[in-house]
Design an enzyme around this catalytic site. Structure first.
Site, PDB file in Angstrom:
ATOM      1  N   CYS A 193     -15.387   5.360 -12.534  1.00 27.75           N
ATOM      2  CA  CYS A 193     -14.706   4.605 -13.322  1.00 27.75           C
ATOM      3  C   CYS A 193     -13.474   4.940 -14.021  1.00 27.75           C
ATOM      4  CB  CYS A 193     -15.739   3.651 -14.440  1.00 27.75           C
ATOM      5  SG  CYS A 193     -16.925   2.521 -13.716  1.00 27.75           S
TER       6      CYS A 193
ATOM      7  N   HIS B  86     -11.285   0.175 -19.978  1.00 32.42           N
ATOM      8  CA  HIS B  86     -12.083   0.189 -18.976  1.00 32.42           C
ATOM      9  C   HIS B  86     -13.054  -0.968 -19.148  1.00 32.42           C
ATOM     10  CE1 HIS B  86     -14.552   0.203 -15.371  1.00 32.42           C
ATOM     11  NE2 HIS B  86     -15.610   0.989 -16.021  1.00 32.42           N
TER      12      HIS B  86
ATOM     13  N   ASN C 220     -17.386  -5.784 -14.062  1.00 30.79           N
ATOM     14  CA  ASN C 220     -16.829  -4.057 -14.092  1.00 30.79           C
ATOM     15  C   ASN C 220     -16.178  -3.840 -12.526  1.00 30.79           C
ATOM     16  OD1 ASN C 220     -16.530  -1.433 -13.838  1.00 30.79           O
ATOM     17  ND2 ASN C 220     -18.356  -1.044 -14.786  1.00 30.79           N
TER      18      ASN C 220
HETATM   19  O1  UT7 Z   1     -18.432   1.262 -15.828  1.00 30.72           O
HETATM   20  C1  UT7 Z   1     -19.274   2.473 -15.652  1.00 30.72           C
HETATM   21  C2  UT7 Z   1     -19.926   2.791 -16.840  1.00 30.72           C
HETATM   22  N1  UT7 Z   1     -21.005   1.583 -17.138  1.00 30.72           N
HETATM   23  C3  UT7 Z   1     -21.080   1.274 -18.310  1.00 30.72           C
HETATM   24  O2  UT7 Z   1     -20.400   1.553 -19.326  1.00 30.72           O
HETATM   25  C4  UT7 Z   1     -22.476   0.445 -18.593  1.00 30.72           C
HETATM   26  C5  UT7 Z   1     -23.197   0.681 -19.883  1.00 30.72           C
HETATM   27  N2  UT7 Z   1     -24.325   0.215 -19.984  1.00 30.72           N
HETATM   28  C6  UT7 Z   1     -24.423  -1.019 -20.393  1.00 30.72           C
HETATM   29  O3  UT7 Z   1     -23.428  -1.586 -20.250  1.00 30.72           O
HETATM   30  C7  UT7 Z   1     -25.723  -1.703 -20.894  1.00 30.72           C
HETATM   31  O4  UT7 Z   1     -26.731  -0.592 -20.792  1.00 30.72           O
HETATM   32  C8  UT7 Z   1     -26.497  -2.691 -19.663  1.00 30.72           C
HETATM   33  C9  UT7 Z   1     -25.684  -4.105 -19.891  1.00 30.72           C
HETATM   34  C10 UT7 Z   1     -26.498  -2.197 -18.394  1.00 30.72           C
HETATM   35  C11 UT7 Z   1     -27.740  -3.228 -20.408  1.00 30.72           C
HETATM   36  O5  UT7 Z   1     -27.720  -3.526 -21.510  1.00 30.72           O
HETATM   37  P1  UT7 Z   1     -29.044  -3.002 -22.771  1.00 30.72           P
HETATM   38  O6  UT7 Z   1     -28.393  -3.717 -24.031  1.00 30.72           O
HETATM   39  O7  UT7 Z   1     -28.667  -1.691 -22.791  1.00 30.72           O
HETATM   40  O8  UT7 Z   1     -30.146  -3.461 -22.114  1.00 30.72           O
HETATM   41  P2  UT7 Z   1     -31.434  -2.540 -21.682  1.00 30.72           P
HETATM   42  O9  UT7 Z   1     -31.342  -1.886 -20.455  1.00 30.72           O
HETATM   43  O10 UT7 Z   1     -31.734  -1.632 -23.159  1.00 30.72           O
HETATM   44  O11 UT7 Z   1     -32.637  -3.596 -21.733  1.00 30.72           O
HETATM   45  C12 UT7 Z   1     -33.111  -4.622 -22.789  1.00 30.72           C
HETATM   46  C13 UT7 Z   1     -34.193  -5.254 -22.334  1.00 30.72           C
HETATM   47  C14 UT7 Z   1     -35.155  -4.425 -21.345  1.00 30.72           C
HETATM   48  O12 UT7 Z   1     -36.406  -5.385 -21.511  1.00 30.72           O
HETATM   49  P3  UT7 Z   1     -37.513  -4.691 -22.484  1.00 30.72           P
HETATM   50  O13 UT7 Z   1     -37.882  -3.601 -22.050  1.00 30.72           O
HETATM   51  O14 UT7 Z   1     -36.893  -4.560 -24.006  1.00 30.72           O
HETATM   52  O15 UT7 Z   1     -38.509  -6.011 -22.558  1.00 30.72           O
HETATM   53  C15 UT7 Z   1     -34.577  -4.853 -19.773  1.00 30.72           C
HETATM   54  O16 UT7 Z   1     -35.698  -4.937 -19.022  1.00 30.72           O
HETATM   55  O17 UT7 Z   1     -33.390  -6.269 -21.437  1.00 30.72           O
HETATM   56  C16 UT7 Z   1     -33.973  -6.159 -20.144  1.00 30.72           C
HETATM   57  N3  UT7 Z   1     -33.071  -6.457 -19.185  1.00 30.72           N
HETATM   58  C17 UT7 Z   1     -32.531  -7.801 -18.750  1.00 30.72           C
HETATM   59  N4  UT7 Z   1     -33.070  -8.805 -19.012  1.00 30.72           N
HETATM   60  C18 UT7 Z   1     -32.412  -9.932 -18.512  1.00 30.72           C
HETATM   61  C19 UT7 Z   1     -32.195  -5.438 -18.387  1.00 30.72           C
HETATM   62  N5  UT7 Z   1     -31.430  -6.098 -17.514  1.00 30.72           N
HETATM   63  C20 UT7 Z   1     -31.716  -7.448 -17.787  1.00 30.72           C
HETATM   64  C21 UT7 Z   1     -31.097  -8.673 -17.071  1.00 30.72           C
HETATM   65  N6  UT7 Z   1     -31.403  -9.806 -17.421  1.00 30.72           N
HETATM   66  N7  UT7 Z   1     -29.891  -8.536 -16.137  1.00 30.72           N
END
Ligand code: UT7
Length: 331
Positions: A116, A256, A286
């Site tokens: 990225c 970004h 993204n």
């Molecule tokens: O450009 C390259 C660099 N990439 C980035 O900068 C991306 C960085 N990361 C992120 O943007 C975020 O971590 C994400 C958007 C990918 C995820 O957001 P988060 O707030 O970190 O969520 P999480 O992975 O901690 O998941 C929280 C909850 C989980 O459920 P439980 O375990 O709390 O029950 C996940 O299973 O949300 C659940 N979850 C979803 N729910 C609905 C994960 N993905 C989804 C989804 N829809 N798409």
């Protein structure tokens, strides 16, 4: 040292027609519009459809957009750099094909990949070529067909990424405009948190890896998120400090577009008015190497000669950094 600086003198952009909305994703994986919007700021992303259409297709369209807007003669371009994490093919460079297709027949061309941060690192490379005085016109294109490496059954990644491309022209400036300063960093211990393990040189795609979908990318979102927030903001703060730039002297943050919360955190850390933060993540998601030039393309009409722009990016690798650039023209 010369008194030549490398300035952006034109921009172009391209996104594919097909719009993958949060509502469509709701029918594909266990997710919902509220979750995606509140956790990422993304409402929709573009997907490149069509047989044999790869990253070069979008790179060519973005470059042609720039050429048409400015009446640039492509034969005067000295170098074409395509920043991409999703090249068309192995071995055959995407940039060479792109250069030929746009009529840049006097140019040499090469690809660069820093995930990225590819476009950000590309700015540093082409600036050195311009500052050397050897090359006069360099086209830097950021383009990625992320849909080619996404598993559309994995809700952790398929909601984030989209396809798109942006192009900028770099030329010499002798008024002190253009590239001012840069801070770029890498940390290879981060590679386990954002990667596709199979299909590269370390692991060939096997029947088993194919079934397990290891040729698609995997992301440990939380770890990447924490590192992105800390490092992008940290690099931007250091660039501001060492250039004695108070937040009121910053006209635009060009960050970004990976997650709105990461962009907001970076803006907060440098105490920047939200009106000065370029944002188009809601419509494109993204696009990896495409995010920074697509922001410039979308905001070009608002930019004024002399504006202070702070670029910031973070991505796989890990690779990250910040660049300070003075805008060189009124459109
Ligand atoms: O450009 C390259 C660099 N990439 C980035 O900068 C991306 C960085 N990361 C992120 O943007 C975020 O971590 C994400 C958007 C990918 C995820 O957001 P988060 O707030 O970190 O969520 P999480 O992975 O901690 O998941 C929280 C909850 C989980 O459920 P439980 O375990 O709390 O029950 C996940 O299973 O949300 C659940 N979850 C979803 N729910 C609905 C994960 N993905 C989804 C989804 N829809 N798409």
């Amino acid at each position: 040292m010369t008194n030549i600086s490398a300035a952006i003198t034109a921009v172009g952009g391209y996104v594919p027609d097909f719009i993958l909305t949060n509502q469509i994703l709701e029918t594909m994986v266990d997710t919902n519009d509220d979750w995606i919007t509140s956790r990422t700021g993304i409402k929709e992303r573009r997907i490149l459809k069509g047989e044999n259409k790869g990253t070069s297709f979008m790179a060519i369209q973005a470059a042609k957009n720039l050429i048409q807007k400015t009446n640039l003669d492509p034969k005067t371009i000295d170098l074409v750099v395509v920043a991409t994490a999703t090249p068309d093919m192995k071995a055959a460079s995407t940039s060479a094909y792109t250069a030929s297709e746009i009529g840049a027949t006097n140019a040499f061309a090469f690809d660069i990949d820093a995930a990225c941060s590819s476009f950000l690192f590309g700015m540093s490379i082409v600036a050195r070529y311009i500052e050397s005085g050897i090359y006069k016109k360099i086209l830097l294109i950021g383009a990625d067909k992320n849909s080619s490496m996404i598993n559309y059954e994995d809700r952790a990644t398929c909601i984030i990424f989209g396809d798109g491309a942006g192009a900028v022209l770099f030329e010499a400036n002798q008024e002190g405009l253009g590239m001012q300063d840069e801070l770029l960093r890498s940390d290879g211990t981060g590679r386990e948190f954002l990667r596709g393990t199979h299909g590269g040189s370390s692991n060939a795609i096997t029947e088993e890896s194919f079934k397990e979908k290891n040729h698609f990318i995997y992301q440990d979102g939380k770890t990447v998120f924490k590192n992105a927030v800390f490092n992008m903001a940290d690099a931007a703060v250091k660039i501001l400090d060492r250039n004695n730039l108070d937040n009121d002297k910053v006209d635009w943050l060009v960050a970004h577009q990976a997650n709105k919360r990461i962009i907001d955190a970076t803006a907060n850390r440098i105490n920047l008015d939200p009106n000065k933060v370029m944002m188009n993540i809601e419509k494109y998601g993204n696009t990896t190497s495409g995010t920074l030039p697509l922001l410039l393309s979308d905001y070009e009409s608002k930019l004024k000669k002399g504006d202070n722009l702070i670029f910031a990016a973070f991505g796989g690798g890990f690779n990250w950094g910040s660049i300070y650039l003075k805008w060189a023209y009124n459109s």
